[in-house]
Design an enzyme around this catalytic site. Structure first.
Site, PDB file in Angstrom:
ATOM      1  N   TRP A 181      57.390   8.986  -2.997  1.00  0.00           N
ATOM      2  CA  TRP A 181      56.774   9.996  -3.984  1.00  0.00           C
ATOM      3  C   TRP A 181      56.171  10.962  -3.348  1.00  0.00           C
ATOM      4  O   TRP A 181      55.266  10.866  -2.483  1.00  0.00           O
ATOM      5  CB  TRP A 181      55.547   8.863  -4.941  1.00  0.00           C
ATOM      6  CG  TRP A 181      54.769   9.912  -5.570  1.00  0.00           C
ATOM      7  CD1 TRP A 181      55.439  10.714  -6.738  1.00  0.00           C
ATOM      8  CD2 TRP A 181      53.576  10.693  -5.267  1.00  0.00           C
ATOM      9  NE1 TRP A 181      54.476  11.548  -7.018  1.00  0.00           N
ATOM     10  CE2 TRP A 181      53.259  11.710  -6.285  1.00  0.00           C
ATOM     11  CE3 TRP A 181      52.573  10.563  -4.257  1.00  0.00           C
ATOM     12  CZ2 TRP A 181      52.148  12.386  -6.265  1.00  0.00           C
ATOM     13  CZ3 TRP A 181      51.433  11.407  -4.152  1.00  0.00           C
ATOM     14  CH2 TRP A 181      51.045  12.168  -5.200  1.00  0.00           C
ATOM     15  N   GLU A 222      60.300   8.080  -7.015  1.00  0.00           N
ATOM     16  CA  GLU A 222      59.056   7.992  -8.137  1.00  0.00           C
ATOM     17  C   GLU A 222      58.882   9.393  -8.732  1.00  0.00           C
ATOM     18  O   GLU A 222      58.449  10.409  -7.904  1.00  0.00           O
ATOM     19  CB  GLU A 222      57.833   7.325  -7.664  1.00  0.00           C
ATOM     20  CG  GLU A 222      56.657   7.641  -8.662  1.00  0.00           C
ATOM     21  CD  GLU A 222      55.487   6.818  -8.182  1.00  0.00           C
ATOM     22  OE1 GLU A 222      55.282   6.831  -6.957  1.00  0.00           O
ATOM     23  OE2 GLU A 222      54.519   6.594  -8.828  1.00  0.00           O
ATOM     24  N   LYS A 224      57.250  12.150 -11.447  1.00  0.00           N
ATOM     25  CA  LYS A 224      56.146  12.670 -11.875  1.00  0.00           C
ATOM     26  C   LYS A 224      55.990  13.843 -12.976  1.00  0.00           C
ATOM     27  O   LYS A 224      56.977  14.687 -12.823  1.00  0.00           O
ATOM     28  CB  LYS A 224      54.916  12.799 -10.979  1.00  0.00           C
ATOM     29  CG  LYS A 224      53.542  12.768 -11.134  1.00  0.00           C
ATOM     30  CD  LYS A 224      52.632  12.516 -10.232  1.00  0.00           C
ATOM     31  CE  LYS A 224      51.233  12.808 -10.338  1.00  0.00           C
ATOM     32  NZ  LYS A 224      50.375  12.320  -9.483  1.00  0.00           N
ATOM     33  N   ASP A 255      56.305   5.200 -13.223  1.00  0.00           N
ATOM     34  CA  ASP A 255      55.120   4.936 -13.143  1.00  0.00           C
ATOM     35  C   ASP A 255      54.597   5.137 -14.473  1.00  0.00           C
ATOM     36  O   ASP A 255      54.724   6.196 -14.956  1.00  0.00           O
ATOM     37  CB  ASP A 255      54.362   5.813 -11.813  1.00  0.00           C
ATOM     38  CG  ASP A 255      52.893   5.706 -11.888  1.00  0.00           C
ATOM     39  OD1 ASP A 255      52.190   5.477 -12.862  1.00  0.00           O
ATOM     40  OD2 ASP A 255      52.335   5.480 -10.841  1.00  0.00           O
ATOM     41  N   HIS A 258      53.113   8.655 -15.482  1.00  0.00           N
ATOM     42  CA  HIS A 258      53.810   9.640 -15.029  1.00  0.00           C
ATOM     43  C   HIS A 258      54.427  10.241 -16.144  1.00  0.00           C
ATOM     44  O   HIS A 258      55.604  11.033 -15.807  1.00  0.00           O
ATOM     45  CB  HIS A 258      54.523   9.394 -13.815  1.00  0.00           C
ATOM     46  CG  HIS A 258      53.665   9.296 -12.497  1.00  0.00           C
ATOM     47  ND1 HIS A 258      54.261   9.174 -11.340  1.00  0.00           N
ATOM     48  CD2 HIS A 258      52.307   9.220 -12.288  1.00  0.00           C
ATOM     49  CE1 HIS A 258      53.214   8.899 -10.444  1.00  0.00           C
ATOM     50  NE2 HIS A 258      52.120   9.015 -10.958  1.00  0.00           N
ATOM     51  N   HIS A 282      55.677   1.283 -11.173  1.00  0.00           N
ATOM     52  CA  HIS A 282      54.396   1.328 -10.894  1.00  0.00           C
ATOM     53  C   HIS A 282      53.523   0.997 -12.029  1.00  0.00           C
ATOM     54  O   HIS A 282      53.609   1.911 -12.985  1.00  0.00           O
ATOM     55  CB  HIS A 282      53.877   2.503 -10.290  1.00  0.00           C
ATOM     56  CG  HIS A 282      54.141   2.623  -8.586  1.00  0.00           C
ATOM     57  ND1 HIS A 282      53.969   3.915  -8.024  1.00  0.00           N
ATOM     58  CD2 HIS A 282      54.527   1.536  -7.821  1.00  0.00           C
ATOM     59  CE1 HIS A 282      53.897   3.559  -6.748  1.00  0.00           C
ATOM     60  NE2 HIS A 282      54.302   2.227  -6.619  1.00  0.00           N
ATOM     61  N   ASP A 290      46.951  10.625 -16.076  1.00  0.00           N
ATOM     62  CA  ASP A 290      47.245   9.861 -14.868  1.00  0.00           C
ATOM     63  C   ASP A 290      46.060   9.417 -14.280  1.00  0.00           C
ATOM     64  O   ASP A 290      45.913   9.830 -13.045  1.00  0.00           O
ATOM     65  CB  ASP A 290      48.500  10.678 -14.162  1.00  0.00           C
ATOM     66  CG  ASP A 290      48.863   9.641 -13.102  1.00  0.00           C
ATOM     67  OD1 ASP A 290      49.033   8.530 -13.143  1.00  0.00           O
ATOM     68  OD2 ASP A 290      49.266  10.283 -12.011  1.00  0.00           O
ATOM     69  N   ASP A 292      45.055   6.492 -13.381  1.00  0.00           N
ATOM     70  CA  ASP A 292      44.996   5.273 -12.586  1.00  0.00           C
ATOM     71  C   ASP A 292      43.809   4.417 -12.805  1.00  0.00           C
ATOM     72  O   ASP A 292      43.390   3.872 -11.710  1.00  0.00           O
ATOM     73  CB  ASP A 292      45.284   5.572 -11.195  1.00  0.00           C
ATOM     74  CG  ASP A 292      46.597   6.114 -10.882  1.00  0.00           C
ATOM     75  OD1 ASP A 292      47.518   5.501 -10.854  1.00  0.00           O
ATOM     76  OD2 ASP A 292      46.628   7.502 -10.401  1.00  0.00           O
ATOM     77  N   ASP A 322      49.955   0.097  -9.321  1.00  0.00           N
ATOM     78  CA  ASP A 322      49.461   1.243  -8.756  1.00  0.00           C
ATOM     79  C   ASP A 322      48.135   1.621  -9.472  1.00  0.00           C
ATOM     80  O   ASP A 322      48.319   2.479 -10.591  1.00  0.00           O
ATOM     81  CB  ASP A 322      50.464   2.468  -8.649  1.00  0.00           C
ATOM     82  CG  ASP A 322      49.995   3.670  -8.187  1.00  0.00           C
ATOM     83  OD1 ASP A 322      49.064   3.773  -7.434  1.00  0.00           O
ATOM     84  OD2 ASP A 322      50.780   4.694  -8.278  1.00  0.00           O
TER      85      ASP A 322
HETATM   86  C1  RNT Z   1      50.757   9.383  -7.316  1.00  0.00           C
HETATM   87  C2  RNT Z   1      51.824   8.296  -7.512  1.00  0.00           C
HETATM   88  C3  RNT Z   1      51.744   7.414  -6.306  1.00  0.00           C
HETATM   89  C4  RNT Z   1      50.506   6.935  -5.737  1.00  0.00           C
HETATM   90  C5  RNT Z   1      50.449   5.968  -4.597  1.00  0.00           C
HETATM   91  C6  RNT Z   1      49.279   6.119  -3.646  1.00  0.00           C
HETATM   92  O1  RNT Z   1      50.618   9.866  -8.464  1.00  0.00           O
HETATM   93  O2  RNT Z   1      51.559   7.314  -8.542  1.00  0.00           O
HETATM   94  O3  RNT Z   1      52.563   6.217  -6.225  1.00  0.00           O
HETATM   95  O4  RNT Z   1      49.783   6.762  -6.508  1.00  0.00           O
HETATM   96  O5  RNT Z   1      51.557   6.141  -3.657  1.00  0.00           O
HETATM   97 ZN    ZN Z   2      52.833   5.637  -8.600  1.00  0.00          ZN
END
Ligand code: RNT
Ligand code: ZN
Length: 415
Positions: A181, A222, A224, A255, A258, A282, A290, A292, A322
């Site tokens: 990523w 990955e 985004k 993810d 994303h 993720h 986003d 988290d 994640d």
């Molecule tokens: C960032 C991505 C990525 C990170 C990690 C720390 O938007 O989701 O995966 O969160 O690699």
């Molecule tokens: Zn991620």
């Protein structure tokens, strides 16, 4: 076996669902637990600020500051999570004995203590090159940078990381996922959207020209949609990586933070599985963006789990977590999110999937809706309690007592 479980077993049996089979299948599922929840994505390089358009907010006391502290905290979390899992590391968690090592010069030996840790506990290890929180991530550009020196540096870093992931796979006898990523993007509308993507493509081509043994390493990319300060354009978009992966024999990693807020990863799972051998996730929780947040047992988590189970893809979907919440006890954050992922999988395993599918095929949407809603009231929590008991971890919220004790004895003593 308690009475409640026996009663639940009967209720599900009446629907044609075997709770014993569900428990046995869940026991085999490995979740890749992200190490970076333990220290707010800081790593061990003393690199200062988190960059790359991601942010951990909050300053709950007791974050891990050293490899030993992070390992201790992980041990505490693992003791409360049923089953055997994998730990997902980032390159910034290299253990270099206090010596600074450039990221493009990282070697397996810098992760030997992690391998030892994993071996002793029967865990697997996954890996992530770290393209953020570093001076060479100039203007948040790495593999797509127009500066050839910068781009080279990150190509070398990625090659080094693939070697490390391959080493994890060999040492632990479990395939290691190496996930790419990059933060690359622009704050405002770019004048050229093609150039950066062409450079990213060329970087990846060079990286993957080195063929490694798929028994040891799986490569994922990955995508985004935006980052903080990178709102207008992301080089590694979903279309970019989906096409790249399809044509180059690597895998996509989705993810669920994303994508646009009404776009659901659950719906993408069957489509991806029709065209790829495997799919990586993720699992996160975006709250309006986003963000988290810690994964909770919400509708989208259940839907993701249902798709994995209905597609009979427990061995094809590589589930990783994640999220990073610095505002609550970090060990608890690991336990809550991982247990919820497993809880959602159990919920999905206890669905009479064939019955529901037949109803749909017969055009009986009334029954699909009615049964799906009634299933929410079925005693699945009793099966979950039984699963926890059989795995030797505390049932229900009893685990929190252990975390509180650890907080008092260990975390609160950290400066
Ligand atoms: C960032 C991505 C990525 C990170 C990690 C720390 O938007 O989701 O995966 O969160 O690699
Ligand atoms: Zn991620």
């Amino acid at each position: 076996m308690n009475n409640r479980y026996q009663w639940a077993q009967e209720q599900y049996a009446a629907l044609g669902v075997d709770t014993e089979e569900a428990i046995e299948r869940l026991k085999k599922v490995k979740i890749s637990i992200h190490c970076w929840q333990g220290d707010d994505v800081s790593g061990f390089e003393n690199s200062g600020e988190l960059s790359g358009g991601i942010a951990a907010t909050g300053n709950y006391p007791g974050k891990a500051r050293t490899p030993q502290e992070l390992m201790d905290d992980l041990d505490q979390a693992l003791a409360l999570i049923p089953g055997k899992h994998k730990i997902s590391l980032h390159a910034m968690y290299a253990i270099t004995g206090g010596q600074p090592v450039e990221r493009n010069e990282l070697k397996p030996e810098h992760f030997a203590p992690w391998v030892e840790y994993a071996k002793q506990r029967g865990l697997g290890l996954d890996f992530n090159p770290t393209y953020f929180s570093h001076p060479m991530a100039k203007d948040s550009l790495t593999l797509s940078s127009p500066d050839e020196k910068v781009r080279r540096y990150w190509i070398e870093h990625t090659k080094a990381c693939r070697t490390i992931a391959e080493y994890f796979g060999k040492e632990l006898g479990q395939t290691s996922v190496n996930n790419i990523w990059i933060p690359d993007g622009y704050k405002d509308i770019p004048a050229d959207r093609l150039g950066p993507r062409r450079r990213l493509k060329e970087s990846l081509d060079e990286i993957f020209s080195q063929k490694l043994d798929p028994n040891y390493i799986i490569d994922t990319v990955e995508s985004k949609v935006f980052g903080i300060g990178l709102e207008s354009y992301t080089v590694g978009s979903h279309e970019f990586y989906m096409n790249y992966a399809a044509k180059n024999g690597v895998l996509c990693l989705l993810d669920n933070g994303h994508f646009h807020p009404t776009e659901m990863v659950s719906d993408k799972i069957p489509s991806m599985l029709l065209f790829f051998d495997k799919l990586a996730l993720h699992v996160s929780r975006p709250v309006r963006w986003d963000s988290d947040h810690v994964v909770i047992f919400d509708d989208e988590l259940k839907e993701i789990a249902k798709e994995i189970v209905r597609c009979d893809a427990l061995d094809r979907v590589l589930i990783a977590l994640d999220y990073f919440d610095a505002s609550i006890n970090r060990v608890a954050a690991w336990v809550i999110g991982t247990r919820n992922m497993q809880r959602a999988l159990l919920y999905a395993l206890l669905q009479p999937s064939k019955k529901l599918r037949d109803m749909q095929e017969n055009g009986d949407f009334t029954s699909v809706l009615a049964l799906s809603e009634e299933l929410k009231g079925y005693p699945f929590a009793d099966v979950w309690d039984e699963f926890c008991a059989r795995c030797g971890v505390p049932q229900r919220e009893a685990w929190l007592e252990d975390v509180r004790r650890y907080e008092k004895d260990v975390l609160s003593k950290r400066g």
